[in-house]
Motif scaffolding. Structure first.
Motif, mmCIF file in Angstrom:
data_model
loop_
_atom_site.group_PDB
_atom_site.id
_atom_site.type_symbol
_atom_site.label_atom_id
_atom_site.label_comp_id
_atom_site.label_asym_id
_atom_site.label_seq_id
_atom_site.Cartn_x
_atom_site.Cartn_y
_atom_site.Cartn_z
ATOM 1 N N LEU A 293 0.857 -1.195 0.000
ATOM 2 C CA LEU A 293 0.000 0.000 0.000
ATOM 3 C C LEU A 293 0.886 1.237 0.000
ATOM 4 N N THR A 294 1.540 1.468 -1.137
ATOM 5 C CA THR A 294 2.446 2.598 -1.303
ATOM 6 C C THR A 294 2.022 3.401 -2.531
ATOM 7 N N PHE A 295 2.189 4.728 -2.438
ATOM 8 C CA PHE A 295 1.723 5.588 -3.519
ATOM 9 C C PHE A 295 2.632 6.808 -3.706
ATOM 10 N N GLY A 296 3.871 6.694 -3.219
ATOM 11 C CA GLY A 296 4.851 7.745 -3.420
ATOM 12 C C GLY A 296 5.949 7.272 -4.358
ATOM 13 N N SER A 297 7.128 7.838 -4.206
ATOM 14 C CA SER A 297 8.247 7.486 -5.085
ATOM 15 C C SER A 297 8.938 6.200 -4.670
ATOM 16 N N ALA A 298 8.765 5.789 -3.402
ATOM 17 C CA ALA A 298 9.474 4.611 -2.889
ATOM 18 C C ALA A 298 8.584 3.371 -2.991
ATOM 19 N N PRO A 299 9.073 2.290 -3.600
ATOM 20 C CA PRO A 299 8.302 1.034 -3.654
ATOM 21 C C PRO A 299 8.410 0.296 -2.332
ATOM 22 N N PHE A 300 7.489 -0.628 -2.120
ATOM 23 C CA PHE A 300 7.550 -1.471 -0.930
ATOM 24 C C PHE A 300 8.657 -2.507 -1.071
ATOM 25 N N VAL A 301 9.508 -2.591 -0.043
ATOM 26 C CA VAL A 301 10.594 -3.574 0.008
ATOM 27 C C VAL A 301 10.378 -4.444 1.242
ATOM 28 N N PRO A 302 10.098 -5.738 1.085
ATOM 29 C CA PRO A 302 9.897 -6.597 2.258
ATOM 30 C C PRO A 302 11.206 -6.852 2.987
ATOM 31 N N MET A 303 11.134 -6.854 4.306
ATOM 32 C CA MET A 303 12.331 -7.091 5.123
ATOM 33 C C MET A 303 12.877 -8.491 4.895
ATOM 34 N N GLY A 304 12.020 -9.416 4.494
ATOM 35 C CA GLY A 304 12.467 -10.781 4.261
ATOM 36 C C GLY A 304 13.547 -10.903 3.211
ATOM 37 N N ILE A 305 13.703 -9.905 2.355
ATOM 38 C CA ILE A 305 14.794 -9.892 1.380
ATOM 39 C C ILE A 305 16.142 -10.058 2.076
ATOM 40 N N PHE A 306 16.221 -9.570 3.315
ATOM 41 C CA PHE A 306 17.490 -9.602 4.045
ATOM 42 C C PHE A 306 17.547 -10.762 5.037
ATOM 43 N N GLY A 307 16.717 -11.788 4.799
ATOM 44 C CA GLY A 307 16.696 -12.941 5.688
ATOM 45 C C GLY A 307 18.005 -13.700 5.756
ATOM 46 N N SER A 308 18.837 -13.587 4.724
ATOM 47 C CA SER A 308 20.146 -14.248 4.761
ATOM 48 C C SER A 308 21.142 -13.470 5.620
ATOM 49 N N ILE A 309 20.827 -12.197 5.922
ATOM 50 C CA ILE A 309 21.678 -11.380 6.797
ATOM 51 C C ILE A 309 21.277 -11.564 8.251
ATOM 52 N N VAL A 310 19.963 -11.529 8.516
ATOM 53 C CA VAL A 310 19.449 -11.610 9.879
ATOM 54 C C VAL A 310 18.118 -12.370 9.847
ATOM 55 N N PRO A 311 17.826 -13.194 10.849
ATOM 56 C CA PRO A 311 16.519 -13.867 10.877
ATOM 57 C C PRO A 311 15.390 -12.849 11.015
ATOM 58 N N VAL A 312 14.316 -13.059 10.251
ATOM 59 C CA VAL A 312 13.195 -12.122 10.239
ATOM 60 C C VAL A 312 11.898 -12.886 10.500
ATOM 61 N N LEU A 313 11.104 -12.353 11.411
ATOM 62 C CA LEU A 313 9.719 -12.791 11.559
ATOM 63 C C LEU A 313 8.868 -11.754 10.834
ATOM 64 N N SER A 314 8.325 -12.125 9.685
ATOM 65 C CA SER A 314 7.520 -11.207 8.884
ATOM 66 C C SER A 314 6.046 -11.402 9.215
ATOM 67 N N LEU A 315 5.347 -10.292 9.486
ATOM 68 C CA LEU A 315 3.951 -10.335 9.867
ATOM 69 C C LEU A 315 3.113 -9.625 8.807
ATOM 70 N N GLY A 316 1.972 -10.205 8.477
ATOM 71 C CA GLY A 316 1.114 -9.577 7.480
ATOM 72 C C GLY A 316 -0.299 -10.096 7.571
ATOM 73 N N SER A 317 -1.139 -9.637 6.665
ATOM 74 C CA SER A 317 -2.522 -10.098 6.617
ATOM 75 C C SER A 317 -3.167 -9.621 5.326
ATOM 76 N N ILE A 318 -4.406 -10.067 5.100
ATOM 77 C CA ILE A 318 -5.184 -9.556 3.970
ATOM 78 C C ILE A 318 -6.017 -8.345 4.390
ATOM 79 N N SER A 319 -5.955 -7.951 5.652
ATOM 80 C CA SER A 319 -6.838 -6.918 6.195
ATOM 81 C C SER A 319 -6.755 -5.602 5.449
ATOM 82 N N LYS A 320 -5.552 -5.158 5.134
ATOM 83 C CA LYS A 320 -5.363 -3.813 4.602
ATOM 84 C C LYS A 320 -5.393 -3.785 3.077
ATOM 85 N N ARG A 321 -4.620 -4.648 2.439
ATOM 86 C CA ARG A 321 -4.540 -4.590 0.978
ATOM 87 C C ARG A 321 -5.868 -4.979 0.340
#
Length: 419
Positions: A224-252
């Protein structure tokens, strides 16, 4: 007849009450309680971000049909597995894999009752005696409330308004100690409307790795982004640090009442498995509630078949509303918005009480605004630890938003300090 001298041995648990007092719901209840019953105008809800009540934000027909199909199939009338229906977990993994450099499997996905339960599970899984967690200020208050309930110590790092609400990365290392277990990153940002860049998120990931802590990435407003910056999921960096990613269908998908979320172990190196976090997640889910089984059954069809034009319409509507909100705020002299929102459904606004008569702080402003103008906004001092700031949602009908902004402007003019 009952003996009036009887001493009962039970009493109410005060922990939920103290945790509730710092929740957005608790603060909103306080403000809403100040509405005047004599004002016949419709109340303008610029406090809680629930756009589902407005026709312009109705969910997709694909999602509605998926629910109907799941119910009619009679396959989802029973209990679901603790971690979620397998087809739903596979579909969520495939949905998230579109943005990741590695592949999640169904085993990495835990289906939850909305993102709120995902937060509960994450905090319960990492908690241990003496542990502390790093939370953003301002940030989503449910983390504060749940941490208080869990007796999990909280330490705050600041988000910097002058830098688009970026994380004050330099301060994180000074806050952390041997008992620090995790840092929470909310992107896109609630309550700030910020969207973090790839480079900034990588810097956060590298800092967390250096400290030996995991990242809890709250991405409930993902995409849900509408400016110049795209959404980047933190999970992209899962090989650097363990990530617990949280989400839902509620908003989108604009269906917060459907209560379908997920917790994801974005951890290609398997560190969360080795450290026992995965076992703790499953253990907590074994003693917790599940999202409705038929909602889980509908998830594959919802995630796989919703067309891009639905998402595009939501983004266009949010952008128009964000622009209107930002421009309207600039017409109110006592309010300043340091950064135009680029994501989520909220914006943080600075309140200058020195320009107003009979307004002592942000809570007083919101209480009197509710009473005099039937407009509900959130005082950020009590809700987010940012005294004399306000959180405003723009996720509503444009006509309602414009009406609300007009009422705020009228309120300012009525209370402006005389020179």
């Amino acid at each position: 007849m009952e003996n009036s001298s009887k001493q009962w041995r039970f009493e109410g648990n005060k922990r939920p009450n103290s945790a509730s007092a710092i929740s957005v719901r608790g603060v909103l209840d306080l403000v809403i309680g100040n509405l005047s019953t004599d004002d016949l105008r419709p109340t303008i809800p610029l406090g809680n971000g629930d756009p589902s009540q407005f026709a312009c934000f109705r969910t997709s027909t694909t999602a509605e049909e998926a629910i109907v199909d799941a119910v009619h199939s009679a396959k989802y009338n029973g209990y679901a597995p603790t971690v979620g229906v397998l087809s739903a977990r596979r579909a969520i993994a495939n949905y998230l894999n579109r943005d990741l450099p590695y592949k999640l499997s169904a085993d990495d996905i835990y289906v939850t009752s909305g993102c709120l339960q995902a937060i509960e599970v994450a905090l319960a899984a990492i908690n241990r005696p003496g542990a502390n967690i790093l939370l953003p200020r301002p940030g989503f208050t449910f983390y504060e409330s749940r941490a208080a309930y869990e007796h999990l110590q909280v330490r705050h790092f600041d988000l910097l308004p002058a830098r688009g609400w970026e994380v004050d990365v330099d301060a994180i290392e000074a806050l952390a100690d041997d008992n620090t277990v995790a840092i929470v990153i909310i992107n896109p940002g609630n309550p700030c409307g910020s969207v973090y860049s790839y480079d900034h998120l990588k810097m956060v990931a590298e800092t967390a790795r250096k400290l030996g802590i995991l990242v809890i990435a709250d991405e409930v407003y993902g995409h849900l982004t509408f400016g110049s910056a795209p959404f980047v999921p933190m999970g992209i960096f899962g090989s650097i640090v363990p990530v617990l990613s949280l989400g839902s269908i509620s908003k989108r998908w604009v269906v917060p009442g459907w209560r379908l979320g997920w917790l994801v172990t974005s951890d290609p190196n398997g560190i969360l498995q080795k450290s026992g976090i995965v076992e703790s997640i499953t253990g907590f889910l074994n003693i917790s509630t599940d999202p409705a089984t038929f909602i889980q059954g509908a998830i594959p069809q919802i995630l796989e078949n919703t067309k891009d034009d639905f998402f595009s319409k939501v983004i266009v509507t949010l952008k128009e509303a964000a622009d209107k909100c930002f421009d309207g705020i600039r017409e109110v002299p006592c309010l300043t918005c340091p950064k135009k929102p680029e994501g989520s459904m909220f914006v943080m606004v600075k309140l200058n009480v020195s320009l107003l008569e009979d307004i002592s702080d942000d809570l007083d402003f919101c209480m009197k605004l509710a009473k005099e103008e039937s407009v509900i906004i959130v005082p950020a001092g009590m809700a987010f630890g940012m005294k004399n700031w306000l959180r405003i949602t723009f996720a509503c009908e444009i006509s309602a938003l414009e009406d609300g902004l007009r009422r705020i402007k009228a309120f300012h003019q009525r209370h402006v300090r005389k020179q």
